[in-house]
Design an enzyme around this catalytic site. Structure first.
Site, PDB file in Angstrom:
ATOM      1  N   GLU B  46       0.802  -1.225   0.000  1.00  0.00           N
ATOM      2  CA  GLU B  46       0.000   0.000   0.000  1.00  0.00           C
ATOM      3  C   GLU B  46       0.836   1.277   0.000  1.00  0.00           C
ATOM      4  O   GLU B  46       0.297   2.365  -0.119  1.00  0.00           O
ATOM      5  CB  GLU B  46      -1.022  -0.004   1.141  1.00  0.00           C
ATOM      6  CG  GLU B  46      -0.438   0.086   2.531  1.00  0.00           C
ATOM      7  CD  GLU B  46      -0.226  -1.279   3.158  1.00  0.00           C
ATOM      8  OE1 GLU B  46      -0.067  -2.268   2.412  1.00  0.00           O
ATOM      9  OE2 GLU B  46      -0.202  -1.354   4.407  1.00  0.00           O
ATOM     10  N   ASN B  47       2.154   1.141   0.124  1.00  0.00           N
ATOM     11  CA  ASN B  47       2.979   2.335  -0.023  1.00  0.00           C
ATOM     12  C   ASN B  47       3.252   2.671  -1.492  1.00  0.00           C
ATOM     13  O   ASN B  47       3.991   3.616  -1.771  1.00  0.00           O
ATOM     14  CB  ASN B  47       4.305   2.191   0.741  1.00  0.00           C
ATOM     15  CG  ASN B  47       5.099   0.986   0.333  1.00  0.00           C
ATOM     16  OD1 ASN B  47       4.525  -0.077   0.092  1.00  0.00           O
ATOM     17  ND2 ASN B  47       6.398   1.108   0.240  1.00  0.00           N
TER      18      ASN B  47
END
Lengths: 232, 219, 219, 232
Positions: B46-47
């Site tokens: 999710e980064n």
């Protein structure tokens, strides 16, 4: 004639950041953090800052360096582990912290960069994050109303940039840097390589120069790795 | 009783062909090691990455390429990079088919608590509240009981919540359980050698047992 | 009386050094031809381009590179491309310093009408409503009167509005006028050879005349 | 193993589009429009469509081809000039049209792609666009609440793509294609050049493959220019 945003270095870029202001700092963990500007902020000794950043660095790097000097009054972040000094200041009451969901952090920056006063997100519904916030139901699902951030400065770090402020990032160092770059009232970009206009492909620009007010080529990037992990 | 690797291995069987999956820190990360060769799956970090590959060799290490747990990683062919807004945008738009994450407690109506213990230093929710608020399917990898032997599958969570009515399935060292839409943990499988009675004693929330409960199969 | 080129030339003088400017279709497009060499300016085209250059040569024509008026164009060094969401995002976040556009009517409180004539085929507002809702500074290039000699600078617009209280300055074939925050068209300059009386007769909205009104200078 | 979205051609890509559905079509004017899919939709003869697209093409190209065959029931667009057949159908009442600000069109697509049920925009405040809509004041400025689009299909056209669905656009043909690609319940992408995974730089992807359900390499692109304008 070209609009030129180049400044000499980090000291010049941050010269007018004042005690008590709100600053966004790009990066995820230690990946894509504006190392040169953080060093300059530590040297300048500006205090009472509110910092908006996904993390607070580690004890001796990133925003951790500013914490060591007691420059941060309040931290708005999604995750602040891996930092003993942060924990000490928090428990002693020297430091205020507001923890918010990572997506909410991203969207509140994006909202500012898109001229949206607020956005709706399902993150935090039913949790303590929702306390005191407006909940609204759309099509059977609840959302929180979250307002756009309002930061005096945004400080971001890119891979390449040109003097008109166009930025290109590399790998996962893009993270919060793009939205923060778009969100600052004044945005400062430090880059590993600063080039002349025309050297970057217009089709590959991640952040157009219009969002950037000051840009410089940083130096001595350490690019510290927080958790080096190797395949067995 | 399953060890962490076995829990990961069992969860890997849940992954559908042609799916996009977000793996949390801890046991969920291990799931990637057990995906069958004939299953096409794409892992999101999710980064800002889709198409996450294995950890790098020493020579491949790149400070600009980490996962959401801040570990160095690699990209597979077909990978794409993006910023955190787009990343959580695709999560909230339900483009990610499955989220696998850890939990401290799960309630019988699917609430999850995994970010805060009152009285202890709070590190933050990171992306967990976003993931649980939006994932189409959420599987939790967790210990059935805490170190004092108390159940973590409860009528109601006692810890501050991360999200509500979201967990669909749980894999513990003892069992595989579905969280029913109407509430309750439905026992689906037992860990090898674990009795239904052991699972009953370890589950404080409403446990639903129908018919013969098979032992887990791993392939 | 000014012709279209002269209106564009006069507006060009309003462009500040180091500014980002959006030019509408028609006279505003001509403004780009009159920017002084010592003024750094970057033109935005709201279909997704910053750093718009002149029209292409025959050899440079690229079907994938057009402006918001659908004309083929070129890019200058330092240009950047983006999608329409980011484009209108930067407009609404007030990153664009100046918008220059045409109008059918402007009211004395700065309302603008430029997209719809009841009874006629309505083509749409395109990006105009976004631009006028957010630009920090809006200059209108328009004819002072319609072909029947009726004023288009009015107490109130009669046509459907594009935006309210947004126009800051107007350049017509007769005059340069500021729209005051408290309401009213303040006469700033006369076109060469045009009398204040002519401007008075052509302005139905509240006209404010203070002291001697100079003739426009073009350089 | 890689997720593979490749389909053979436009006919296969649009095979399950049904009468009465809502379709987003990328492009600005004739720039970046999905030529192959439009041709296939005309051939298939599907009718009663609601089309969300910035423009409606010209008489004999783009969405104009679908208008000729009376396939469009309703058009949601920001600008529909340059199209006599459109005008005829509109005036005769055969065609319904909803004109919305261009930024609102972009944001309502973006909202769908970001899982946001609605957004706030200042565009249209004080105009007939605001009629019947919720107005809300933030920090002294009024905004309209505009809801996310809900389209059955999004059809976009990119320059390059790979079989996992990653897309790269060229020039100003990006326009609405990126947001629409992210917004469709099912998104179909046609590309000028379809390559194997790994051939596109992950750092330069404009739309990650996760948003794309079907992709194919189009053929015979005309890429018609609406207003060719040459320097004098």
């Amino acid at each position: 004639m070209m609009i030129n945003k180049e400044v000499k270095n980090a000291e010049e870029a941050i010269v007018d950041i004042k005690d008590g202001q709100t600053i966004m700092l790009g990066g995820f963990g230690l990946c894509g953090i504006p190392e040169n500007c953080i060093a300059a902020l530590v040297k300048k000794g500006v205090t009472n800052l509110t910092c908006i950043s996904n993390n607070a660095g580690v004890d001796d790097f990133g925003i951790g360096l500013m914490l060591q000097q007691r420059q941060v009054k309040k931290m708005i972040a999604s995750y602040v582990g891996e930092n003993a000094e942060f924990e000490r200041q928090l428990l002693s009451g020297e430091l205020d912290v507001e923890l918010i969901p990572q997506g909410t952090l991203a969207f509140r920056c994006m909202a500012a960069g898109y001229g949206m006063p607020a956005i709706f997100t399902p993150a935090g519904i039913g949790t303590e994050v929702a306390i005191g916030k407006e909940v609204r139901n759309f099509n059977g699902k609840d959302y929180l109303l979250e307002t756009a951030f309002n930061a005096d400065f945004a400080i971001v770090k890119a891979w390449k940039g040109d003097i008109t402020g166009n930025l290109i990032f590399k790998g996962t160092s893009r993270n919060f840097n793009t939205m923060m770059a778009m969100a600052g009232k004044i945005t400062i970009a430090e880059v590993e390589e600063l080039v002349e206009p025309g050297e970057l492909d217009p089709n590959q620009i991640h952040v157009p120069g219009v969002y950037i007010h000051r840009i410089f080529q940083g130096s001595n990037y350490e690019k510290r790795i927080e958790k080096k992990t190797i395949s067995k | 009783m399953l060890d962490k690797e076995a829990i990961a291995k069992r969860i890997a069987k849940e992954i559908q062909h042609n799916s996009y999956v977000n793996l949390g820190i801890g046991i969920p990360t291990l799931v990637a090691n057990y995906i069958p060769k004939n299953i096409a799956v794409c892992f999101q970090s999710e980064n800002g990455l889709l198409g996450m590959g294995p950890f790098p060799t020493e020579a491949e290490v790149d400070a600009d390429l980490i996962n959401a747990g801040k570990q160095t990683i690699t990209m597979l062919p077909g990978a794409s990079l993006f910023d955190s807004a787009m990343s959580f945008g695709m999560i909230h738009a339900q483009k990610i088919d499955l989220t696998i994450l850890g939990a401290m407690e799960v309630s019988e109506n699917g609430d999850i608590a995994n970010w805060k213990i009152p009285g202890k230093m709070v590190k933050g929710m990171g992306g967990a509240m976003d993931l649980v608020a939006s994932a189409k399917n959420i599987i939790v990898a967790m210990q059935h009981v805490n170190k004092d032997g108390e159940s973590k599958l409860l009528p109601n969570c006692t810890l501050p919540l991360t999200g509500i009515r979201c967990v669909k399935k749980i894999v513990t060292e003892l069992a595989v359980l579905a969280v029913l839409p109407e509430g309750g943990f439905k026992l689906l499988e037992r860990a090898p050698g674990v009795s239904v009675d052991t699972i009953k004693k370890a589950t404080l929330g409403k446990l639903i047992i129908e018919g013969e409960i098979p032992e887990m199969a791993f392939d």
